[in-house]
Design a protein around this motif. Structure first.
Motif, PDB file in Angstrom:
ATOM      1  N   ASN A 172      -0.989   4.755   3.615  1.00 25.51           N
ATOM      2  CA  ASN A 172      -1.966   5.666   4.177  1.00 25.51           C
ATOM      3  C   ASN A 172      -3.101   4.905   4.832  1.00 25.51           C
ATOM      4  OD1 ASN A 172      -3.073   8.083   4.796  1.00 25.51           O
ATOM      5  ND2 ASN A 172      -2.785   8.929   2.755  1.00 25.51           N
ATOM      6  N   CYS A 173      -3.525   3.814   4.156  1.00 24.06           N
ATOM      7  CA  CYS A 173      -4.590   3.002   4.736  1.00 24.06           C
ATOM      8  C   CYS A 173      -4.138   2.390   6.044  1.00 24.06           C
ATOM      9  CB  CYS A 173      -5.000   1.901   3.774  1.00 24.06           C
ATOM     10  SG  CYS A 173      -6.060   2.473   2.464  1.00 24.06           S
ATOM     11  N   GLY A 185      -9.848   0.207   1.427  1.00 26.60           N
ATOM     12  CA  GLY A 185      -9.255   1.182   0.532  1.00 26.60           C
ATOM     13  C   GLY A 185      -9.493   0.835  -0.927  1.00 26.60           C
ATOM     14  N   ALA A 186      -9.309   1.838  -1.767  1.00 27.51           N
ATOM     15  CA  ALA A 186      -9.491   1.635  -3.194  1.00 27.51           C
ATOM     16  C   ALA A 186      -8.576   0.527  -3.696  1.00 27.51           C
ATOM     17  CB  ALA A 186      -9.207   2.936  -3.940  1.00 27.51           C
ATOM     18  N   CYS A 187      -7.371   0.483  -3.161  1.00 27.31           N
ATOM     19  CA  CYS A 187      -6.413  -0.531  -3.606  1.00 27.31           C
ATOM     20  C   CYS A 187      -6.892  -1.925  -3.266  1.00 27.31           C
ATOM     21  CB  CYS A 187      -5.069  -0.316  -2.940  1.00 27.31           C
ATOM     22  SG  CYS A 187      -4.266   1.162  -3.468  1.00 27.31           S
ATOM     23  N   SER A 232       0.842  -1.189   0.000  1.00 27.24           N
ATOM     24  CA  SER A 232       0.000   0.000   0.000  1.00 27.24           C
ATOM     25  C   SER A 232       0.878   1.240   0.000  1.00 27.24           C
ATOM     26  CB  SER A 232      -0.908   0.003   1.222  1.00 27.24           C
ATOM     27  OG  SER A 232      -0.173   0.416   2.351  1.00 27.24           O
ATOM     28  N   CYS A 233       0.216   2.399  -0.108  1.00 27.75           N
ATOM     29  CA  CYS A 233       0.987   3.624  -0.008  1.00 27.75           C
ATOM     30  C   CYS A 233       1.135   4.000   1.448  1.00 27.75           C
ATOM     31  CB  CYS A 233       0.311   4.752  -0.765  1.00 27.75           C
ATOM     32  SG  CYS A 233      -1.070   5.422   0.118  1.00 27.75           S
ATOM     33  N   GLY A 282     -12.483   3.943  -0.436  1.00 26.95           N
ATOM     34  CA  GLY A 282     -11.969   5.230   0.011  1.00 26.95           C
ATOM     35  C   GLY A 282     -10.485   5.242  -0.237  1.00 26.95           C
ATOM     36  N   CYS A 283      -9.913   6.423  -0.318  1.00 24.64           N
ATOM     37  CA  CYS A 283      -8.489   6.450  -0.612  1.00 24.64           C
ATOM     38  C   CYS A 283      -7.831   7.547   0.198  1.00 24.64           C
ATOM     39  CB  CYS A 283      -8.249   6.652  -2.099  1.00 24.64           C
ATOM     40  SG  CYS A 283      -6.515   6.607  -2.555  1.00 24.64           S
ATOM     41  N   PRO A 284      -7.523   7.345   1.419  1.00 24.19           N
ATOM     42  CA  PRO A 284      -7.881   6.190   2.251  1.00 24.19           C
ATOM     43  C   PRO A 284      -9.243   6.386   2.875  1.00 24.19           C
ATOM     44  CG  PRO A 284      -6.538   7.686   3.502  1.00 24.19           C
ATOM     45  CD  PRO A 284      -6.653   8.293   2.146  1.00 24.19           C
ATOM     46  N   GLY A 336      -4.218  -2.048   0.675  1.00 24.29           N
ATOM     47  CA  GLY A 336      -3.142  -1.889  -0.287  1.00 24.29           C
ATOM     48  C   GLY A 336      -3.287  -2.833  -1.467  1.00 24.29           C
ATOM     49  N   ILE A 349      -4.971   3.007  -7.752  1.00 24.85           N
ATOM     50  CA  ILE A 349      -4.015   3.601  -8.685  1.00 24.85           C
ATOM     51  C   ILE A 349      -2.944   2.611  -9.113  1.00 24.85           C
ATOM     52  CG2 ILE A 349      -4.243   6.012  -7.944  1.00 24.85           C
ATOM     53  CD1 ILE A 349      -1.828   5.496  -6.136  1.00 24.85           C
ATOM     54  N   PHE A 350      -2.896   1.456  -8.454  1.00 21.08           N
ATOM     55  CA  PHE A 350      -1.873   0.480  -8.831  1.00 21.08           C
ATOM     56  C   PHE A 350      -2.402  -0.541  -9.839  1.00 21.08           C
ATOM     57  CE2 PHE A 350      -0.851   1.679  -4.414  1.00 21.08           C
ATOM     58  CZ  PHE A 350       0.394   2.231  -4.626  1.00 21.08           C
TER      59      PHE A 350
HETATM   60  S1  SF4 Z   1      -6.406   3.019  -1.180  1.00 22.44           S
HETATM   61 FE1  SF4 Z   1      -5.320   4.944  -1.396  1.00 22.44          FE
HETATM   62  S2  SF4 Z   1      -4.614   5.409   0.645  1.00 22.44           S
HETATM   63 FE2  SF4 Z   1      -5.141   3.252   0.603  1.00 22.44          FE
HETATM   64  S3  SF4 Z   1      -3.235   2.208   0.139  1.00 22.44           S
HETATM   65 FE3  SF4 Z   1      -4.305   2.558  -1.784  1.00 22.44          FE
HETATM   66  S4  SF4 Z   1      -3.470   4.473  -2.561  1.00 22.44           S
HETATM   67 FE4  SF4 Z   1      -2.946   4.331  -0.373  1.00 22.44          FE
END
Ligand code: SF4
Lengths: 310, 165
Positions: free
Chosen positions: B17-18, B80-82, B14-15, B111-113, B53, B88-89
């Motif tokens: 953030n989550c 999260g969206a991931c 993940s980034c 949600g992101c996050p 993530g 975005i990945f």
């Molecule tokens: S959903 Fe958004 S905030 Fe959560 S890990 Fe993915 S990019 Fe990061």
């Protein structure tokens, strides 16, 4: 025989100590929550946890390692805890007189849970559990000598009697053992010993959640883990009761003194919880040094003081 | 089980953030312990696995392993969206599919996050859907997954689980 089974299984053994211990563990979690300004769990939470583990979850046994030892360990721990509950609580409530030298038996019975958890962890063939078990044993070596010295000091102070019942009777006739200077030192050392025995925070080295992911308990799941939980509840109650019995004059249950007994248990538990919430975890070497040098020193000073009648 | 869900946190690629938002759930301000939830360190004790993530090729093996290690019954929540879709990945080279392509997912928290409140609401809805009176249909996750991959391992071992290619 039936009476003994009743003592062991219902009162004051498994069932009673388990329930009171569960309530005490709720008290622990709730006070922790209050310290952190949050709401905390509901009253029945410890019982929900155990029921879930016991009834819903599956049991996973390790593929490598010894299955029988792994599964027998929690049972042995629970057995040790309940027998010590019987031996401590019967004299404490003034139900039976126990037998001569029961205080020494209690000392050994109280080590059974830690020991059996360590054995169970080693049987699971999990490296993290092995590290947890080795820490558990090291900690045991650390505080066990202090506990033994405390027992010795209590025996010395109560005129060389080795029966729990007589120790309590003596305290109820005269004054409680913690009411003197040496008694206060003993009380301090005893609290830290209980803290280490319960694996509460300054000494939760063996189950370090953050780095060992629960250490010795990592492989246990479902019913065996429920047994471990119950053992922990019982130990929490039994150890606070032990402090009350040895140093605070027992737990009489007749009439108004029931309230006092309750107050004793709760205040000891409160002290434990507050220590737990205001301290970081120490390293194993620090814990060993703490017990070997400071706590042993403290207890030896207390023994010398009590020799001079202080 | 309804009143004592123990959470295990699996952080994929993940980034980060989550992860932070999940941890925020556990802090005094949001306090999941009042619902009887508890963060546990071992998948053996887990009742809910929180996955966040994107899952990449390395992480996929780990995720399946953790899922097999958890004592059943065990729920999975994608956060999260991931976790839900790839976010975005999703078009990355190493991306190995959103969580529900790998293990069955019981709830999605987008949600992101997602805010901690959203995570709490999601968990509450999960409890409601699984154990409550009102039946909320749980997401249909059967279509994409190769069932054999998941079901066959009834007694979970600490053997390493090998994935079918
Ligand atoms: S959903 Fe958004 S905030 Fe959560 S890990 Fe993915 S990019 Fe990061």
């Amino acid at each position: 025989m039936v009476l003994h089974l009743f003592y062991f299984l219902v009162f004051p053994g498994l069932l009673f100590a388990g329930i009171v211990g569960g309530l005490l563990s709720w008290f622990d979690r709730k006070v922790t929550a209050w310290v952190q300004f949050r709401r905390g769990p509901v009253l029945m939470q410890p019982f929900y946890d155990v029921m879930k583990l016991l009834l819903v979850k599956e049991t996973i046994v390790p593929a490598r390692g010894s299955v029988i030892t792994f599964l027998a360990a929690p049972v042995a721990g629970l057995f040790g805890a309940s027998v010590s509950a019987v031996l401590i609580l019967l004299p404490a409530f003034g139900i039976s007189a126990g037998f001569r030298g029961d205080i020494i038996v209690i000392f050994y019975l109280l080590t059974i849970p830690s020991l059996s958890w360590a054995i169970g962890a080693l049987a699971s063939a999990n490296p993290l559990a092995a590290v947890g078990a080795s820490r558990e044993i090291k900690l045991l070596i650390g505080f066990e000598l202090t506990l033994l010295l405390i027992f010795a000091a209590v025996i010395l102070k109560s005129g060389m009697t080795i029966s729990l019942y007589e120790i309590i009777a003596l305290q109820q006739e005269n004054r409680v053992l913690a009411g003197s200077l040496s008694g206060i030192l003993l009380f301090v050392a005893m609290i830290f010993c209980v803290q280490a025995k319960m694996g509460m925070v300054p000494f939760d080295i063996a189950e370090a959640e953050t780095e060992l992911s629960e250490g010795a308990f990592i492989e246990f799941s479902g019913p065996p883990y429920a047994l471990i939980k119950i053992t922990k509840y019982i130990m929490l109650f039994v150890l606070t009761a032990l402090v009350a019995v040895l140093l605070l004059g027992g737990l009489p249950v007749d009439g108004i003194s029931l309230l006092w007994s309750l107050l004793k248990i709760l205040s000891v538990a409160l002290l434990l919880v507050l220590i737990r919430n205001t301290n970081p975890r120490v390293k194993i070497g620090q814990a060993m040094r703490f017990f070997f040098i400071w706590m042993n020193g403290l207890v030896i000073i207390a023994i010398i003081l009590s020799y001079f009648g202080l | 089980m309804k009143k004592s869900l123990w959470l295990f946190h699996f952080g994929g690629a993940s980034c980060n953030n989550c992860d932070i938002e999940i941890l925020a759930c556990l802090n005094p301000r949001f306090d999941v312990e009042r619902f009887g939830m508890l963060l546990v360190g071992s998948p053996r004790h887990a009742d809910v696995i929180l996955v966040n993530g994107s899952i990449n090729k390395k992480g996929k093996e780990r995720l399946v392993e953790v899922y097999h290690q958890a004592a059943k019954p065990c729920l999975v929540v994608a956060i999260g969206a991931c976790g839900c879709t790839g976010g975005i990945f999703a078009e990355g080279d190493t991306f190995a599919g959103p969580v529900d392509n790998i293990i069955p997912v019981d709830a999605y928290i987008p949600g992101c996050p997602p805010k901690p409140e959203a995570i709490l609401a999601g968990l509450a809805k999960l409890v409601e859907a699984k154990f409550g009176k009102k039946k909320i249909p749980s997401p249909d996750h059967t279509k994409k997954i190769d069932e054999n991959e998941i079901v066959e391992n009834e007694i979970v071992t600490n053997e390493k689980v090998t994935l079918k290619k």
